[in-house]
Design a protein around this motif. Sequence first.
Motif: not given
Length: 323
Positions: A212-216, A221-225, A230-234
């Motif tokens: 992970l490069e950053a936490f969101k 963000v509008v997460a890809d459903p 976790l892979a999206q930084g959440l």
Amino acid sequence: MKPKVAFYWCASCGGCEEAVVDLGEDILTVVELVDIAFWPVALDFKRTDVEALGDGELAAAFINGAVRTSEQVEMVELLRRKAGAVVAFGSCAILGGIPGLANQYERDEILDFVYEEAPSVENGATRPVEESAVDEGTLTLPSFDASVRTLDQVIDVDYYLPGCPPPAHLILAAVTALVEGTAPEKGAVLAPDVALCSECPRAATKPEQLTLEAFKRPHEVVADPEICLLAQGLVCLGPATRAGCNAACIGGNMPCTGCMGPTSRVLDQGAKALSAIASLLGATEEDEIVARIAEIADPVGTFYRYSLPASPLHHRVEKEPVP
Ligand code: SF4
Ligand code: SF4
């Protein structure tokens, strides 16, 4: 004669009681199986109704909420005496839950804030007192304990039904198993003993090696459903949380916050979650690491949202012992 059961709440938001109502038509199945002998939130029962029962006369008592007051201690001790089986119902009863976050503060700090310092309070520093003399005698209020405790830190517990609140299918399965005598051995958690990722519909999109490069935060963000959150930084606590909820929050495109508690192999859910997330940090330099960690707002509320009282940490300790 149908077996008798009781439902009771301690330090609770009412969501666990709502979950029983949310059984919908299945509540008729429950009512067919058992007689509800005590459910003060829904029906007009009194403490004397419980006191009148014989010891062990209740087949089961389902108790939700954490324990913080002398009244709650008295009630759970009474229900323990009257019930063959006690089920800790929901995260607050099992782990301390959201009310358990109060264990970050001393008892007096909480009373100071609630009765004097909160911006919306203007009451001339009036505090509740445990005893007040009136013409008719002495009025009493429950005492407010030093910390929030889990149910099994106060009484012996037979089964644990996790969730915030527990999912309807697990409630129905638990009631049925207890009534039919097919419940597992004492001490069991009535949910699968695997991590949520194993039942998550996005599991196939969770990379084997994740950095992970950053936490969101979810509102940023509008997460890809379709993709692992976790892979999206959440910060998704699925790797450190028990399955059994059918990944309900993930289905709503929200990360898991850990309400089902840990699996049997984990002593401290917060520490496990913290270590799982920390191991994914791409940063290697100290200032980078500090910057990444700073992106996680409210680390205690993130990693110990439901489990602080159950953790070996339990409660913030004063540096200088109080004399
Ligand atoms: S476990 Fe969740 S739903 Fe149940 S009382 Fe606690 S906060 Fe409310
Ligand atoms: S980390 Fe969260 S979104 Fe990803 S697979 Fe696990 S539970 Fe699902």
